[in-house]
Motif scaffolding. Structure first.
Motif, PDB file in Angstrom:
ATOM      1  N   MET A 165      -3.291  -8.590 -11.191  1.00  0.00           N
ATOM      2  CA  MET A 165      -2.843  -7.679 -10.148  1.00  0.00           C
ATOM      3  C   MET A 165      -1.424  -8.078  -9.739  1.00  0.00           C
ATOM      4  N   THR A 166      -0.587  -7.089  -9.558  1.00  0.00           N
ATOM      5  CA  THR A 166       0.802  -7.285  -9.163  1.00  0.00           C
ATOM      6  C   THR A 166       1.011  -6.616  -7.811  1.00  0.00           C
ATOM      7  N   THR A 167       1.901  -7.197  -7.001  1.00  0.00           N
ATOM      8  CA  THR A 167       2.244  -6.606  -5.703  1.00  0.00           C
ATOM      9  C   THR A 167       3.720  -6.248  -5.706  1.00  0.00           C
ATOM     10  N   GLU A 168       4.028  -5.043  -5.253  1.00  0.00           N
ATOM     11  CA  GLU A 168       5.406  -4.554  -5.164  1.00  0.00           C
ATOM     12  C   GLU A 168       5.626  -3.991  -3.773  1.00  0.00           C
ATOM     13  N   THR A 169       6.773  -4.303  -3.182  1.00  0.00           N
ATOM     14  CA  THR A 169       7.151  -3.705  -1.908  1.00  0.00           C
ATOM     15  C   THR A 169       8.275  -2.724  -2.178  1.00  0.00           C
ATOM     16  N   ILE A 170       8.061  -1.471  -1.778  1.00  0.00           N
ATOM     17  CA  ILE A 170       9.020  -0.398  -2.033  1.00  0.00           C
ATOM     18  C   ILE A 170       9.577   0.087  -0.699  1.00  0.00           C
ATOM     19  N   GLN A 171      10.897   0.107  -0.577  1.00  0.00           N
ATOM     20  CA  GLN A 171      11.555   0.620   0.627  1.00  0.00           C
ATOM     21  C   GLN A 171      11.540   2.149   0.578  1.00  0.00           C
ATOM     22  N   VAL A 172      11.127   2.763   1.692  1.00  0.00           N
ATOM     23  CA  VAL A 172      11.006   4.216   1.753  1.00  0.00           C
ATOM     24  C   VAL A 172      11.699   4.716   3.019  1.00  0.00           C
ATOM     25  N   GLU A 173      12.571   5.707   2.871  1.00  0.00           N
ATOM     26  CA  GLU A 173      13.262   6.306   4.015  1.00  0.00           C
ATOM     27  C   GLU A 173      12.550   7.580   4.446  1.00  0.00           C
ATOM     28  N   GLY A 174      12.525   7.805   5.755  1.00  0.00           N
ATOM     29  CA  GLY A 174      12.017   9.066   6.272  1.00  0.00           C
ATOM     30  C   GLY A 174      10.603   9.030   6.815  1.00  0.00           C
ATOM     31  N   MET A 175       9.927   7.895   6.736  1.00  0.00           N
ATOM     32  CA  MET A 175       8.565   7.805   7.276  1.00  0.00           C
ATOM     33  C   MET A 175       8.650   7.453   8.759  1.00  0.00           C
ATOM     34  N   SER A 176       7.916   8.221   9.580  1.00  0.00           N
ATOM     35  CA  SER A 176       8.017   7.964  11.016  1.00  0.00           C
ATOM     36  C   SER A 176       6.709   8.119  11.784  1.00  0.00           C
ATOM     37  N   CYS A 177       5.645   8.567  11.121  1.00  0.00           N
ATOM     38  CA  CYS A 177       4.407   8.839  11.860  1.00  0.00           C
ATOM     39  C   CYS A 177       3.183   8.578  10.990  1.00  0.00           C
ATOM     40  N   ASP A 178       2.004   8.749  11.576  1.00  0.00           N
ATOM     41  CA  ASP A 178       0.763   8.528  10.842  1.00  0.00           C
ATOM     42  C   ASP A 178       0.605   9.496   9.669  1.00  0.00           C
ATOM     43  N   HIS A 179       1.099  10.729   9.842  1.00  0.00           N
ATOM     44  CA  HIS A 179       1.023  11.693   8.737  1.00  0.00           C
ATOM     45  C   HIS A 179       1.832  11.182   7.550  1.00  0.00           C
ATOM     46  N   CYS A 180       3.023  10.646   7.811  1.00  0.00           N
ATOM     47  CA  CYS A 180       3.860  10.085   6.749  1.00  0.00           C
ATOM     48  C   CYS A 180       3.112   8.957   6.041  1.00  0.00           C
ATOM     49  N   LYS A 181       2.524   8.083   6.841  1.00  0.00           N
ATOM     50  CA  LYS A 181       1.783   6.943   6.308  1.00  0.00           C
ATOM     51  C   LYS A 181       0.650   7.417   5.395  1.00  0.00           C
ATOM     52  N   GLN A 182      -0.128   8.372   5.862  1.00  0.00           N
ATOM     53  CA  GLN A 182      -1.256   8.876   5.084  1.00  0.00           C
ATOM     54  C   GLN A 182      -0.799   9.572   3.809  1.00  0.00           C
ATOM     55  N   LYS A 236      -0.215  -0.012   1.385  1.00  0.00           N
ATOM     56  CA  LYS A 236      -0.182  -0.183   2.832  1.00  0.00           C
ATOM     57  C   LYS A 236       1.237   0.046   3.338  1.00  0.00           C
ATOM     58  N   VAL A 237       1.398   1.106   4.129  1.00  0.00           N
ATOM     59  CA  VAL A 237       2.695   1.461   4.702  1.00  0.00           C
ATOM     60  C   VAL A 237       2.936   0.667   5.980  1.00  0.00           C
ATOM     61  N   ASP A 238       4.147   0.167   6.121  1.00  0.00           N
ATOM     62  CA  ASP A 238       4.613  -0.452   7.370  1.00  0.00           C
ATOM     63  C   ASP A 238       5.725   0.435   7.891  1.00  0.00           C
ATOM     64  N   LEU A 239       5.395   1.270   8.885  1.00  0.00           N
ATOM     65  CA  LEU A 239       6.370   2.224   9.415  1.00  0.00           C
ATOM     66  C   LEU A 239       7.569   1.525  10.046  1.00  0.00           C
ATOM     67  N   THR A 240       7.332   0.412  10.733  1.00  0.00           N
ATOM     68  CA  THR A 240       8.409  -0.315  11.401  1.00  0.00           C
ATOM     69  C   THR A 240       9.420  -0.854  10.382  1.00  0.00           C
ATOM     70  N   ALA A 241       8.921  -1.415   9.307  1.00  0.00           N
ATOM     71  CA  ALA A 241       9.796  -1.984   8.277  1.00  0.00           C
ATOM     72  C   ALA A 241      10.326  -0.918   7.312  1.00  0.00           C
ATOM     73  N   GLY A 242       9.684   0.252   7.298  1.00  0.00           N
ATOM     74  CA  GLY A 242      10.114   1.315   6.397  1.00  0.00           C
ATOM     75  C   GLY A 242       9.809   1.020   4.938  1.00  0.00           C
ATOM     76  N   ASN A 243       8.613   0.441   4.700  1.00  0.00           N
ATOM     77  CA  ASN A 243       8.258   0.144   3.321  1.00  0.00           C
ATOM     78  C   ASN A 243       6.769   0.330   3.093  1.00  0.00           C
ATOM     79  N   VAL A 244       6.408   0.221   1.836  1.00  0.00           N
ATOM     80  CA  VAL A 244       5.006   0.284   1.448  1.00  0.00           C
ATOM     81  C   VAL A 244       4.748  -0.858   0.467  1.00  0.00           C
TER      82      VAL A 244
END
Length: 68
Positions: free
Chosen positions: A1-18, A34-42
């Motif tokens: 299993m590999t883990t990758e953190t991807i920076q994503v712009e434009g996420m701001s709410c639970d709908h974005c996260k889902q 797993k999205v982290d809205l504060t950090a802007g990544n998944v």
């Protein structure tokens, strides 16, 4: 299993996260997303024999978000 953190712009709410988590977990080989809205990544746990990072980035962009 590999883990990758991807920076994503434009996420701001639970709908974005889902939307982002749902798109990623539908991909074959992705076990968790797993999205982290504060950090802007998944953070994605995946099997790199089944899915590529480019596939994950495309799935996020298909939801209308920009990947850095």
């Amino acid at each position: 299993m590999t883990t990758e953190t991807i920076q994503v712009e434009g996420m701001s709410c639970d709908h974005c996260k889902q939307a982002v988590e749902g798109a990623l977990t539908k991909l074959s080989g992705v076990s968790t997303a797993k999205v982290d809205l504060t950090a802007g990544n998944v953070q994605v746990d995946y099997d790199n024999d089944q899915v590529e990072v480019t596939d994950m980035k495309s799935a996020i962009e298909d939801q209308g978000y920009d990947v850095q």
